[in-house]
Each structure stands twice: as C-alpha cells, then as structure tokens.
Design a protein around this motif. Structure first.
Motif, PDB file in Angstrom:
ATOM      1  N   TYR A   1       0.830  -1.213   0.000  1.00  0.00           N
ATOM      2  CA  TYR A   1       0.000   0.000   0.000  1.00  0.00           C
ATOM      3  C   TYR A   1       0.862   1.260   0.000  1.00  0.00           C
ATOM      4  O   TYR A   1       0.603   2.205  -0.730  1.00  0.00           O
ATOM      5  N   VAL A   2       1.895   1.246   0.848  1.00  0.00           N
ATOM      6  CA  VAL A   2       2.769   2.413   0.901  1.00  0.00           C
ATOM      7  C   VAL A   2       3.494   2.581  -0.435  1.00  0.00           C
ATOM      8  O   VAL A   2       3.665   3.694  -0.931  1.00  0.00           O
ATOM      9  N   GLY A   3       3.889   1.435  -1.033  1.00  0.00           N
ATOM     10  CA  GLY A   3       4.499   1.492  -2.362  1.00  0.00           C
ATOM     11  C   GLY A   3       3.570   2.175  -3.348  1.00  0.00           C
ATOM     12  O   GLY A   3       3.980   3.057  -4.102  1.00  0.00           O
ATOM     13  N   ALA A   4       2.295   1.778  -3.309  1.00  0.00           N
ATOM     14  CA  ALA A   4       1.325   2.326  -4.251  1.00  0.00           C
ATOM     15  C   ALA A   4       1.091   3.819  -4.003  1.00  0.00           C
ATOM     16  O   ALA A   4       1.023   4.607  -4.943  1.00  0.00           O
ATOM     17  N   ILE A   5       0.974   4.194  -2.721  1.00  0.00           N
ATOM     18  CA  ILE A   5       0.749   5.615  -2.398  1.00  0.00           C
ATOM     19  C   ILE A   5       1.920   6.451  -2.914  1.00  0.00           C
ATOM     20  O   ILE A   5       1.727   7.483  -3.572  1.00  0.00           O
ATOM     21  N   SER A   6       3.140   5.989  -2.642  1.00  0.00           N
ATOM     22  CA  SER A   6       4.320   6.737  -3.109  1.00  0.00           C
ATOM     23  C   SER A   6       4.322   6.836  -4.622  1.00  0.00           C
ATOM     24  O   SER A   6       4.675   7.881  -5.183  1.00  0.00           O
ATOM     25  N   ALA A   7       3.926   5.734  -5.286  1.00  0.00           N
ATOM     26  CA  ALA A   7       3.921   5.744  -6.746  1.00  0.00           C
ATOM     27  C   ALA A   7       2.928   6.779  -7.266  1.00  0.00           C
ATOM     28  O   ALA A   7       3.238   7.531  -8.199  1.00  0.00           O
ATOM     29  N   VAL A   8       1.735   6.832  -6.655  1.00  0.00           N
ATOM     30  CA  VAL A   8       0.733   7.806  -7.085  1.00  0.00           C
ATOM     31  C   VAL A   8       1.299   9.222  -6.963  1.00  0.00           C
ATOM     32  O   VAL A   8       1.229  10.020  -7.907  1.00  0.00           O
ATOM     33  N   PHE A   9       1.900   9.507  -5.793  1.00  0.00           N
ATOM     34  CA  PHE A   9       2.411  10.862  -5.583  1.00  0.00           C
ATOM     35  C   PHE A   9       3.566  11.180  -6.529  1.00  0.00           C
ATOM     36  O   PHE A   9       3.663  12.290  -7.051  1.00  0.00           O
ATOM     37  N   ALA A  10       4.438  10.189  -6.757  1.00  0.00           N
ATOM     38  CA  ALA A  10       5.576  10.434  -7.640  1.00  0.00           C
ATOM     39  C   ALA A  10       5.113  10.705  -9.062  1.00  0.00           C
ATOM     40  O   ALA A  10       5.601  11.621  -9.725  1.00  0.00           O
ATOM     41  N   LEU A  11       4.145   9.902  -9.533  1.00  0.00           N
ATOM     42  CA  LEU A  11       3.631  10.115 -10.887  1.00  0.00           C
ATOM     43  C   LEU A  11       2.998  11.495 -11.002  1.00  0.00           C
ATOM     44  O   LEU A  11       3.201  12.209 -11.988  1.00  0.00           O
ATOM     45  N   LEU A  12       2.246  11.873  -9.967  1.00  0.00           N
ATOM     46  CA  LEU A  12       1.589  13.178  -9.955  1.00  0.00           C
ATOM     47  C   LEU A  12       2.626  14.303  -9.964  1.00  0.00           C
ATOM     48  O   LEU A  12       2.506  15.278 -10.710  1.00  0.00           O
ATOM     49  N   PHE A  13       3.665  14.131  -9.137  1.00  0.00           N
ATOM     50  CA  PHE A  13       4.724  15.139  -9.046  1.00  0.00           C
ATOM     51  C   PHE A  13       5.401  15.325 -10.404  1.00  0.00           C
ATOM     52  O   PHE A  13       5.585  16.445 -10.872  1.00  0.00           O
ATOM     53  N   ALA A  14       5.744  14.183 -11.049  1.00  0.00           N
ATOM     54  CA  ALA A  14       6.408  14.268 -12.350  1.00  0.00           C
ATOM     55  C   ALA A  14       5.487  14.922 -13.373  1.00  0.00           C
ATOM     56  O   ALA A  14       5.931  15.731 -14.196  1.00  0.00           O
ATOM     57  N   PHE A  15       4.191  14.589 -13.305  1.00  0.00           N
ATOM     58  CA  PHE A  15       3.231  15.161 -14.235  1.00  0.00           C
ATOM     59  C   PHE A  15       3.185  16.681 -14.090  1.00  0.00           C
ATOM     60  O   PHE A  15       3.250  17.418 -15.081  1.00  0.00           O
ATOM     61  N   VAL A  16       3.125  17.161 -12.855  1.00  0.00           N
ATOM     62  CA  VAL A  16       3.076  18.605 -12.617  1.00  0.00           C
ATOM     63  C   VAL A  16       4.364  19.271 -13.098  1.00  0.00           C
ATOM     64  O   VAL A  16       4.353  20.309 -13.764  1.00  0.00           O
ATOM     65  N   LEU A  17       5.497  18.616 -12.795  1.00  0.00           N
ATOM     66  CA  LEU A  17       6.797  19.151 -13.213  1.00  0.00           C
ATOM     67  C   LEU A  17       6.834  19.339 -14.731  1.00  0.00           C
ATOM     68  O   LEU A  17       7.248  20.383 -15.245  1.00  0.00           O
ATOM     69  N   LEU A  18       6.351  18.308 -15.461  1.00  0.00           N
ATOM     70  CA  LEU A  18       6.403  18.364 -16.916  1.00  0.00           C
ATOM     71  C   LEU A  18       5.335  19.293 -17.472  1.00  0.00           C
ATOM     72  O   LEU A  18       5.510  19.887 -18.534  1.00  0.00           O
ATOM     73  N   LEU A  19       4.233  19.434 -16.735  1.00  0.00           N
ATOM     74  CA  LEU A  19       3.213  20.395 -17.132  1.00  0.00           C
ATOM     75  C   LEU A  19       3.790  21.807 -17.087  1.00  0.00           C
ATOM     76  O   LEU A  19       3.552  22.628 -17.974  1.00  0.00           O
ATOM     77  N   VAL A  20       4.600  22.072 -16.075  1.00  0.00           N
ATOM     78  CA  VAL A  20       5.244  23.378 -15.961  1.00  0.00           C
ATOM     79  C   VAL A  20       6.182  23.591 -17.144  1.00  0.00           C
ATOM     80  O   VAL A  20       6.203  24.658 -17.756  1.00  0.00           O
ATOM     81  N   ILE A  21       6.954  22.543 -17.517  1.00  0.00           N
ATOM     82  CA  ILE A  21       7.811  22.654 -18.703  1.00  0.00           C
ATOM     83  C   ILE A  21       6.965  23.011 -19.911  1.00  0.00           C
ATOM     84  O   ILE A  21       7.309  23.885 -20.701  1.00  0.00           O
ATOM     85  N   GLY A  22       5.820  22.317 -20.050  1.00  0.00           N
ATOM     86  CA  GLY A  22       4.947  22.552 -21.198  1.00  0.00           C
ATOM     87  C   GLY A  22       4.480  23.991 -21.249  1.00  0.00           C
ATOM     88  O   GLY A  22       4.510  24.634 -22.296  1.00  0.00           O
ATOM     89  N   ARG A  23       4.061  24.527 -20.090  1.00  0.00           N
ATOM     90  CA  ARG A  23       3.594  25.915 -20.052  1.00  0.00           C
ATOM     91  C   ARG A  23       4.742  26.875 -20.355  1.00  0.00           C
ATOM     92  O   ARG A  23       4.563  27.866 -21.040  1.00  0.00           O
ATOM     93  N   LEU A  24       5.936  26.554 -19.850  1.00  0.00           N
ATOM     94  CA  LEU A  24       7.111  27.384 -20.150  1.00  0.00           C
ATOM     95  C   LEU A  24       7.292  27.518 -21.644  1.00  0.00           C
ATOM     96  O   LEU A  24       7.565  28.585 -22.171  1.00  0.00           O
ATOM     97  N   GLY A  25       7.111  26.369 -22.338  1.00  0.00           N
ATOM     98  CA  GLY A  25       7.294  26.354 -23.783  1.00  0.00           C
ATOM     99  C   GLY A  25       6.254  27.218 -24.477  1.00  0.00           C
ATOM    100  O   GLY A  25       6.570  27.942 -25.401  1.00  0.00           O
ATOM    101  N   THR A  26       5.004  27.151 -23.998  1.00  0.00           N
ATOM    102  CA  THR A  26       3.953  27.841 -24.729  1.00  0.00           C
ATOM    103  C   THR A  26       3.973  29.333 -24.481  1.00  0.00           C
ATOM    104  O   THR A  26       3.508  30.090 -25.309  1.00  0.00           O
ATOM    105  N   VAL A  27       4.529  29.758 -23.361  1.00  0.00           N
ATOM    106  CA  VAL A  27       4.625  31.193 -23.108  1.00  0.00           C
ATOM    107  C   VAL A  27       5.337  31.837 -24.280  1.00  0.00           C
ATOM    108  O   VAL A  27       4.933  32.861 -24.807  1.00  0.00           O
TER     109      VAL A  27
END
Lengths: 286, 307
Positions: free
Chosen positions: A247-273
């Motif tokens: 369960y802890v493995g899964a929770i960490s995985a969810v948060f890590a995937l979310l974190f990476a997604f947000v990080l890359l979303l920021v890259i995407g917005r940087l590009g579109t600016v």
C-alpha cells in the motif's frame, strides 16, 4: 495548418470534432484505468469480506504519517533523500559540464555541433542495462576514491540524463543567435563573463529550465543503475517496501507520478509562453 | 576526474604566440566534459561490450560468444524481439491515431499541454511505478481481475490463469500490457511533430484538383508520413528492447535479455561460458546500433517535410 480549422468543409488532415472527441475519450479512459486502479488500491482496507465487499478508508495514508511506523518506512525516506541529493548533483553536472560545453561549441566550434549531439544521444543506443555491466567495475574504483555513498550515483545518472537534457537546450540554442548576441555584447565592451552571464544565459533560460526539470524527473524515476550498484534510492526503496507493504508502495507511486506530471506540465507551459508570443500585441513582459 | 582535467594544461599550453595559446585555452574549455564522457560513458560502454571477449582470468577469447548458441538465450532473444515488435507496432498504430485526433487542437492549447506532459511521464518516468499500477489493475488482486470475478463470475480469467501458467502479468508475454502503456505515449511524443508538419495548403491543393479526403490520405498524407511512422516504430522497438525496470519489478526470473543480464550479473547461471552478461550486452548493443542507424536514416527522410 491553422487556416482551415473550424471551417464547414475540411480539406486537410484534421479530423471532425466527433471523431476527435471519441478517439481521445476512449484512449484517455483506457489510460486512466491503471492509475485509477492504483489509487483504488491505496484506499483498500484488508481483504474483501465473504460477500465480496471491499472496505475502503484512509488507513494506509494515516499509516505513512504515523510516528509508530517511522522505523518501517525509514528506508523509503532515506531513498527519497538520497534521490534528492543525486538530483542536485546531477543538475549540477548538467549546468556545469553540459551547458558550458554546449555554449562553447555553439560559439567557437560550430563544426563540432554534430559530434556533441552524437555523444549526447549515445545513452539511448547503449541502454542503461548494458551500461551497468560497465559501471560495476568503474564503481569499484569510484568507491575507492569517494567511498560508496549514494551521491556517487550522480556520475552515472548524469550520463543517462544527457539525451533528455541536451534536447531542450539545443532547441533553445537553435532559436537564439548566440554568435550575434555575443559579438554585440563584446563590441559594446562587455567581457566574456558578462556576455555569458547577462546576455546568453538569460536567452537560454527556457531551455535550461526544461533541461533541469526533465533531469529531476529522470533521476527520480531511475531504477536500473541504482539497483545494480546496490544503492538505496527512491525507486529501489519502492521495490523493497512493495514487498512488505504494497500500500505504501502504491501511495508513493501515485504521488511520484503526480509530481512528475506537474513538473512536466510546468515545462509545457514554459514552452507555450514563448510560442504564443508573436500573436499578442502589447503588455508582454519577458 | 578533476585531477585528470587539471593535468591537461601541462601538455597543451606549449603553443607559441598569444593566438594559439588562446585557441588552446578555448579547447581546454571542452576538457571537463570530455573527461567526464570518457570516464562515465566511453569506458563503461567499452567495458560492457568488451567484457564478453575476455575470460574471467583476463585472456582474450571468442569462445564466450558460444553463449548465443545456448537454446535458452536464443529463445529469450526471440521473445525480447517478439515483445518489442508487438508493442512497437500496436503502440505505433494507437499512438498515430491519438496524434491524428490531436491535430485539431492548437499546440499551445491546454489539451495538448496535458497530453504532452502525461505522455512524457508515462514514457520516461514510469518504470517501476507502472508495474505497480498494473499489479493493482490486472494482478491477482487487481481492480479489473476482482471485478471480473465478482460481477461476471469468472474465477478463472485470462488475468488469473494464462496459458496454464498463473497470472498473465507475471509472465513474459504479459509484459506486452504494461509495455504498451509507455509505448503509446512515446509514439505520441515522437510522431506528433511529423503529423503537425502536414500543411493545410496540401489539403487545399488536393481539393482544388478534385481529390477527396480519401485521396488526400492515400496519395499525400500517408506517403509523407511513412518515413516518420516507420522511424517511430523503430524507436519504439528500441525502447521496449532496452527497458528493464518494469520487467524487473514484475518478473523474478529471466525471460527477456535485460532480465537475463541481471541474472548473469547476480548469479552466474549455467551457460557454460564466462562473462555471459558482457556477451548479452554486446548482442543488445549490436541490435540497438542497427535500429538507431535505421532510425536516423528514416528521420532524415522524414525531416524534409517538417520545415
């Protein structure tokens, strides 16, 4: 490409709205299922009852923050900490070794641009699982010099990161005429240091930021090298803790995937600016 | 590393005159990166690929290459190629359809940014975590497996028993499912630029000449996209051929080459020759070099239309 958009008659490749929506919804839903299942798993409490009903709750989330479990999850925290340290050093390698080399090649040795590109693409052709075979003997030497602390992994991961870090910086360099910029700066009396610091680097900010973010994402997701060199990083800790507490493995995985997604979303917005700048007429800063 | 970098000036600053001295000083600027690349990319790669040619005692030999004659290794080679080919082709087709659907959206639209970021996460970051997600989906206690059991009464379904060999997910064939989950996003990332390169004027030209949308696709778009499409297929193949983390998190034994390398490194299982990990690494690199050469050739052809 944009000329015919939304017209009644479609001449080009663009799909109709109905086709587009149905494709995106079907693929989107199918791709959300595993993430949804992972999330559902984190809320499960115990095995399903005899009638097949599964109990749900925040139990496992509370377990993580409960001080009673600090001992059990210590390797995970240590792994995250180690990964963050490796992140910092790898970003440092990108900024201090790769970036100056790319600028130098662009300014002084443009003929060798292809060579540098070739070098930076090699880690795709020689996969991590192959490189580890060679890293093992290298690291027996590294361990003699620096000891076998986890941060030394950054040397190896810095190589894995090269293709990802190279691309955004190269794309940015291609769009900025650094030669003219630096000549302009020099002819106005600036020294090399101030040309690079206050003329070239500000123009490369977007590419550098993207490179740094993608480097962080790749370092946090790196598993192969850490596991073969027997270091405790975020990913190896996840695999370890998965065996005792999935369960802890899964929770960490969810948060890590979310974190990476947000990080890359920021890259995407940087590009579109930047991309959306030309059509806007006024009031544009930066 | 730093020691090697600072020892360099002694040999290179012998140049006479300020101009050549400045020139060599500029060359020196490349030294740190070069030293780093030699130490952590060139030497490890050479060691990995070269170790297959040596006995454990250090003598050169070609005998280790006999490992490729081992039936287990041969069959693992075939399954690695099979899985890579299957996920590359299916992933490329689905990914291309998604790219087609995204054509209507502006590159800076919210939809595109979200799809791009999600694709990068799944294609480059997933690894171990994607394995967890699929354990939670089609593993023994997985959401879909449980739903099939509870609502359709399928106690034995493809996810619990596959090929009389236990759950699908923990078999080599089952890797196809999680692999597709990062292959499709990689296709979206690599194929989208080619799709965007299709110019509206070509569609208009086709229409003025009396062509239909069908002729537009068969005579214009598909021939133009073909090199980019096959290039992406190759890249996807290479990606699945070389990926390790997802498989390692799901399967304990060997079965595909990356897992065989792990087995050989952790416990010299019997193949009868030494340094099998090095031999397998060599085999993988040979395949990767062929793939990447083909990819860059196709990419050059494809880039003609992307100006």
């Amino acid at each position: 490409m944009s000329a015919v958009r939304g017209g009644a008659q479609r001449y080009g490749a663009e799909p109709s709205t109905a086709t587009r929506r149905s494709i995106l919804i079907i693929v989107g839903v199918v791709f959300l299922v595993p993430i949804a299942a992972l999330l559902e798993f984190t809320f499960r409490i115990g095995q399903p009852a005899a009638n097949g009903v599964q109990a749900y709750g925040f139990q496992h989330y509370l377990d993580i923050v409960s001080p009673a479990n600090e001992q059990a999850y210590a390797p995970l925290y240590q792994g995250i900490l180690n990964s963050l340290t490796i992140c910092v050093i790898t970003v440092f390698i990108v900024l201090v070794l790769l970036l100056p080399t790319m600028i130098l090649v662009e300014l002084k040795f443009p003929k060798y641009r292809r060579v540098l590109e070739f070098v930076c693409i090699i880690p795709i052709t020689v996969p991590s699982i192959v490189l580890v075979v060679g890293f093992i003997p290298i690291y027996s030497v590294v361990a003699q010099i620096f000891g076998s602390s986890p941060w030394t992994l950054a040397f190896a991961i810095g190589v894995i990161v090269l293709p990802y870090a190279y691309r955004p910086i190269a794309a940015n360099l291609a769009g900025v005429d650094v030669t003219t910029l630096s000549e302009a700066g020099r002819s106005l009396g600036a020294g090399w240091v101030s040309v690079i610091w206050s003329v070239i680097l500000p123009n490369l900010r977007r590419g550098i930021l993207s490179a740094v973010f993608i480097t962080i994402a790749v370092v946090l997701g790196e598993y192969t090298i850490a596991s073969f060199l027997s270091q405790n990083t975020f990913q190896t800790a996840l695999v370890l803790i998965q065996q005792t507490d999935p369960y802890v493995g899964a929770i960490s995985a969810v948060f890590a995937l979310l974190f990476a997604f947000v990080l890359l979303l920021v890259i995407g917005r940087l590009g579109t600016v930047r991309r959306s700048r030309p059509p806007q007429r006024k009031g544009q800063v930066s | 590393m730093t020691a090697a970098a600072t020892s360099a000036p002694a040999t290179t600053t012998h140049g006479v005159g300020t101009r050549s001295r400045r020139r060599s000083a500029v060359w020196l600027g490349l030294a740190p990166f070069a030293v780093y690349i030699v130490l952590f990319l060139v030497i490890p790669a050479a060691l990995a690929v070269g170790s297959g040619f040596f006995m454990s005692a250090g003598a050169f030999t070609l005998a280790n290459l006999r490992a490729f004659a081992d039936p287990n290794i041969q069959s693992d080679f075939v399954s690695t190629i099979g899985i890579s080919a299957a996920t590359a082709i299916v992933g490329a087709v689905i990914g291309a359809v998604v790219c087609f659907a995204l054509l209507g959206a502006r590159p800076d639209s919210f939809l595109r940014t979200v799809v791009d970021s999600a694709s990068s996460v799944l294609a480059q970051f997933g690894g171990v975590m994607l394995a967890f997600a699929f354990v939670a989906t089609i593993g023994q206690q997985g959401l879909i497996t449980v739903l099939l059991e509870r609502y359709l009464g399928l106690q034995t379904n493809i996810f619990t028993v596959f090929n009389n060999n236990g759950p699908l997910l923990y078999q080599v064939v089952g890797l196809v499912v999680p692999y597709l989950y990062f292959q499709v996003p990689l296709m979206v990332l690599t194929f989208m630029p080619a799709m965007e390169g299709l110019k509206a004027t070509w569609g208009e030209a086709n229409a003025t000449l009396g062509g239909t949308r069908f002729t537009y696709w068969t005579r214009i778009a598909m021939p133009i996209l073909a090199p980019a499409f096959f290039g992406s297929v190759i890249l996807l193949f290479a990606n699945s051929f070389s990926s390790y983390a997802t498989a390692a998190a799901l399967i304990d034994q060997g079965g595909i080459l990356p897992l065989d390398i792990k087995q050989q490194l952790t416990s010299e299982t019997v193949v009868g020759v030494q340094n099998v990990a090095g031999v397998l690494a060599l085999g993988m690199v040979v395949v990767m070099i062929i793939l990447m050469t083909a990819y860059s050739a196709l990419q050059r052809r494809a880039s003609r239309w992307q100006r």
